[in-house]
Design a protein around this motif. Sequence first.
Motif, PDB file in Angstrom:
ATOM      1  N   GLY A 288       1.152  -0.938   0.141  1.00 28.74           N
ATOM      2  CA  GLY A 288      -0.254   0.075   0.449  1.00 28.74           C
ATOM      3  C   GLY A 288       1.445   1.329  -0.012  1.00 28.74           C
ATOM      4  N   LYS A 289      -0.072   2.104   0.283  1.00 27.82           N
ATOM      5  CA  LYS A 289       0.771   3.949  -0.325  1.00 27.82           C
ATOM      6  C   LYS A 289       1.015   4.427   1.391  1.00 27.82           C
ATOM      7  CE  LYS A 289       1.530   4.590  -5.075  1.00 27.82           C
ATOM      8  NZ  LYS A 289       1.062   3.078  -5.413  1.00 27.82           N
ATOM      9  N   ARG A 290      -0.180   4.251   2.093  1.00 28.49           N
ATOM     10  CA  ARG A 290       0.075   5.355   3.450  1.00 28.49           C
ATOM     11  C   ARG A 290      -1.597   4.864   4.017  1.00 28.49           C
ATOM     12  NH1 ARG A 290      -0.985  11.712   2.273  1.00 28.49           N
ATOM     13  NH2 ARG A 290       0.834  11.256   1.613  1.00 28.49           N
ATOM     14  N   CYS A 291      -1.377   5.393   5.177  1.00 25.45           N
ATOM     15  CA  CYS A 291      -2.987   4.507   5.972  1.00 25.45           C
ATOM     16  C   CYS A 291      -3.479   5.980   5.424  1.00 25.45           C
ATOM     17  CB  CYS A 291      -2.696   5.007   7.417  1.00 25.45           C
ATOM     18  SG  CYS A 291      -3.550   4.466   8.759  1.00 25.45           S
ATOM     19  N   ASN A 292      -4.654   5.212   5.238  1.00 24.28           N
ATOM     20  CA  ASN A 292      -5.910   6.610   4.997  1.00 24.28           C
ATOM     21  C   ASN A 292      -6.704   6.760   6.092  1.00 24.28           C
ATOM     22  OD1 ASN A 292      -5.412   6.566   1.724  1.00 24.28           O
ATOM     23  ND2 ASN A 292      -6.747   4.384   2.043  1.00 24.28           N
ATOM     24  N   ASP A 293      -6.767   6.326   7.417  1.00 23.32           N
ATOM     25  CA  ASP A 293      -7.793   6.178   8.066  1.00 23.32           C
ATOM     26  C   ASP A 293      -7.029   7.213   9.489  1.00 23.32           C
ATOM     27  OD1 ASP A 293      -9.576   4.934   6.627  1.00 23.32           O
ATOM     28  OD2 ASP A 293      -9.333   2.715   7.665  1.00 23.32           O
ATOM     29  N   LEU A 348       3.514   4.427   5.902  1.00 28.16           N
ATOM     30  CA  LEU A 348       3.422   2.755   6.736  1.00 28.16           C
ATOM     31  C   LEU A 348       4.644   2.306   7.960  1.00 28.16           C
ATOM     32  CD1 LEU A 348       1.479   0.402   3.706  1.00 28.16           C
ATOM     33  CD2 LEU A 348       0.367   1.671   5.487  1.00 28.16           C
ATOM     34  N   LEU A 349       3.979   1.716   8.087  1.00 23.59           N
ATOM     35  CA  LEU A 349       4.810   0.544   9.373  1.00 23.59           C
ATOM     36  C   LEU A 349       5.038  -0.540   8.914  1.00 23.59           C
ATOM     37  CD1 LEU A 349       4.396   2.804  13.033  1.00 23.59           C
ATOM     38  CD2 LEU A 349       5.537   3.615  11.350  1.00 23.59           C
ATOM     39  N   PRO A 350       6.237  -0.986   9.421  1.00 24.43           N
ATOM     40  CA  PRO A 350       6.148  -2.765   9.078  1.00 24.43           C
ATOM     41  C   PRO A 350       4.734  -3.523   9.547  1.00 24.43           C
ATOM     42  CG  PRO A 350       7.898  -1.625  10.268  1.00 24.43           C
ATOM     43  CD  PRO A 350       7.114  -1.023  10.149  1.00 24.43           C
ATOM     44  N   ALA A 351       4.268  -3.353  10.540  1.00 27.03           N
ATOM     45  CA  ALA A 351       3.437  -4.108  10.550  1.00 27.03           C
ATOM     46  C   ALA A 351       2.016  -3.429  10.262  1.00 27.03           C
ATOM     47  CB  ALA A 351       2.347  -4.087  13.025  1.00 27.03           C
ATOM     48  N   ALA A 358      -4.095   0.394   5.090  1.00 23.15           N
ATOM     49  CA  ALA A 358      -2.927   0.264   4.350  1.00 23.15           C
ATOM     50  C   ALA A 358      -2.905   0.578   2.453  1.00 23.15           C
ATOM     51  CB  ALA A 358      -1.913  -0.814   4.237  1.00 23.15           C
ATOM     52  N   PHE A 359      -4.123   0.454   1.753  1.00 27.12           N
ATOM     53  CA  PHE A 359      -4.455   0.168   0.719  1.00 27.12           C
ATOM     54  C   PHE A 359      -4.695   1.719   0.167  1.00 27.12           C
ATOM     55  CE2 PHE A 359      -4.608  -3.560   1.958  1.00 27.12           C
ATOM     56  CZ  PHE A 359      -3.381  -4.413   2.322  1.00 27.12           C
TER      57      PHE A 359
END
Length: 359
Positions: A288-293, A348-351, A358-359
């Motif tokens: 994914g690119k970035r946490c959307n939430d 994003l972080l690894p987990a 994440a998408f």
Amino acid sequence: MILKSFKRINQELSPKNYFFGPEWIVLGVNNVCNLHCKMCDVGTKTLETNFAQNLIGTHPLNMPLDLIKKVIDQVAIHYPKAKLGYAFTEPLVYPHLETSLQYAKEKNIKTTITTNALTLKQNAKRLVDANLGELYISLDGPEEIHNKIRGHKKSFQKAIEGIEDIFKLNPKQPVSVFCVITEWNIGYLKEFIAFFKDFPLKEIGFMHTNFTPQSVADNHNLIWKTKYKATASNIDEINIDNYNLELLWNEIQEIKNEKTSFKVIFSPEISSKDKLIEFYHNPEKIIGKRCNDVFSNIMIKSDGSVIPSHGRCYNLNLGNIYNNSLKEIWNTNVLKEFRSDLIKNNGLLPACSRCCSAF
Ligand SMILES: C[S@@+](CC[C@H](N)C(=O)[O-])C[C@H]1O[C@@H](n2cnc3c(N)ncnc32)[C@H](O)[C@@H]1O
Ligand code: SF4
Ligand code: SF4
């Protein structure tokens, strides 16, 4: 569109000074569930995970009525356009559901419910009377498959009876169905879609499994254990090696070529068979690119404590509705720093790798 661009620029350039309010206030209204789903830590009673702790690790069992009213008051004062999402853990068995929905209606706050629908029939009239916004129903395949995954021999039939009653009471009620793709329903997804051909659904969404293997959590914790501890999650009863990905890929393509009266989506959208294999067999790879939430949601638990985003996120302490206003919580330093850390790490972080946000 322009607003969305402004938000993204603000997130990128100045995550610590985010000018926009939340779009969703996610509620963990209770800490109980009436099903035993195999892909969910609540269903498998895998209690030590972040996910299970976020969903059923809080006291009291039910969010008190005075607290949920306080939340609704706070939303009305500070973020009246935000929606109230009754998403965890099983909202239809929350004793203050009807009263709180009515209260939100009086305050003009939009509400949605995510439910396994086991008791939808008994609740249908209450939901329609309370002017519920969207209803999201979780169903994981045709009758036999769904009942096996969810550990209840009548759960599919009961959900369908409930959906039928909702449409009888309000043919215009927006209802969508969400199905988690797992090893047990691959090969049955087309049959599942066909079952709903005469239902006036808004959407059927297929969600690829969200899961965090221990190796991903361990790798994450090498760097982030103190600040944002990760745990394995939602992997107790699933076995990724049992996923027939060849069959799944073909089935997804066939579904995409079908005409349906409702929208069909897959989340995430995966563009090739190789990427599908990577999603399931290479979960340490961030796709994914970035946490959307983290810039649009917060979740409030039954004791008033607040975490970022929703139940799958890290168990941070952003404050408590009993002591802090919603505005203070949304702008708390802990959340500012978390947003900033995410952006510094490319979003994003690894987990976060197989979290739905994440998408
Ligand atoms: C945890 S449930 C809470 C609400 C309610 N109990 C229900 O099942 O709809 C929220 C959503 O997460 C989905 N879910 C559960 N385990 C999942 C997993 N491992 N991956 C993706 N979604 C999952 C459920 O199907 C449901 O749609
Ligand atoms: S997915 Fe929903 S219904 Fe199933 S065990 Fe988890 S919380 Fe309960
Ligand atoms: S992607 Fe990461 S930061 Fe965003 S909600 Fe999921 S776990 Fe939290």
